[in-house]
Scaffold this motif. Sequence first.
Motif, PDB file in Angstrom:
ATOM      1  N   LYS A   1       2.185   1.648  -3.536  1.00  0.00           N
ATOM      2  CA  LYS A   1       1.128   2.122  -4.443  1.00  0.00           C
ATOM      3  C   LYS A   1       0.867   3.613  -4.240  1.00  0.00           C
ATOM      4  O   LYS A   1       0.705   4.357  -5.212  1.00  0.00           O
ATOM      5  CB  LYS A   1      -0.150   1.323  -4.227  1.00  0.00           C
TER       6      LYS A   1
ATOM      7  N   ALA B   1      -0.346   6.138   4.818  1.00  0.00           N
ATOM      8  CA  ALA B   1       0.231   4.809   4.603  1.00  0.00           C
ATOM      9  C   ALA B   1       1.560   4.691   5.332  1.00  0.00           C
ATOM     10  O   ALA B   1       1.848   3.656   5.944  1.00  0.00           O
ATOM     11  CB  ALA B   1       0.409   4.542   3.104  1.00  0.00           C
TER      12      ALA B   1
ATOM     13  N   GLU C   1       0.832  -1.205   0.000  1.00  0.00           N
ATOM     14  CA  GLU C   1       0.000   0.000   0.000  1.00  0.00           C
ATOM     15  C   GLU C   1       0.869   1.257   0.000  1.00  0.00           C
ATOM     16  O   GLU C   1       0.538   2.238  -0.670  1.00  0.00           O
ATOM     17  CB  GLU C   1      -0.963  -0.004   1.193  1.00  0.00           C
TER      18      GLU C   1
END
Length: 121
Positions: free
Chosen positions: A74, A111, A71
């Motif tokens: 990304k 994140a 994550e």
Amino acid sequence: MVSQEGKKAGAAASADKELCAAVDRADTVLTGQMVQAMQGGGEGPSASDIQQGLREFAEALRAASDGSDSEVAKATQKVAADSQKIAQSADPAVEAASPAFEEANTVLEKACQAAGVKIKL
């Protein structure tokens, strides 16, 4: 004894922390470039200064997140793509202040926070 899944999770967490640290370093470089451009006595960094800084920032983020699909990776790749797009615009200062870019930065910050690293873009 630690399972294979446990080892992989630990390695992924470590990789995410390293990635977040790399993002933070790239942001520090970008900020330094903009501060240096402002010290020239003008009204701030030129569009060219911002474009060059964002291109370098995007490349640093792409290189740091290459090969990862976490994550954090990304979110890093999204900010890198958005930074590159903004670097190609005629008025990167306005584009960089867009709500969509701010949201991408916030997603990356969250994140990294979840990975145990505090960053502020």
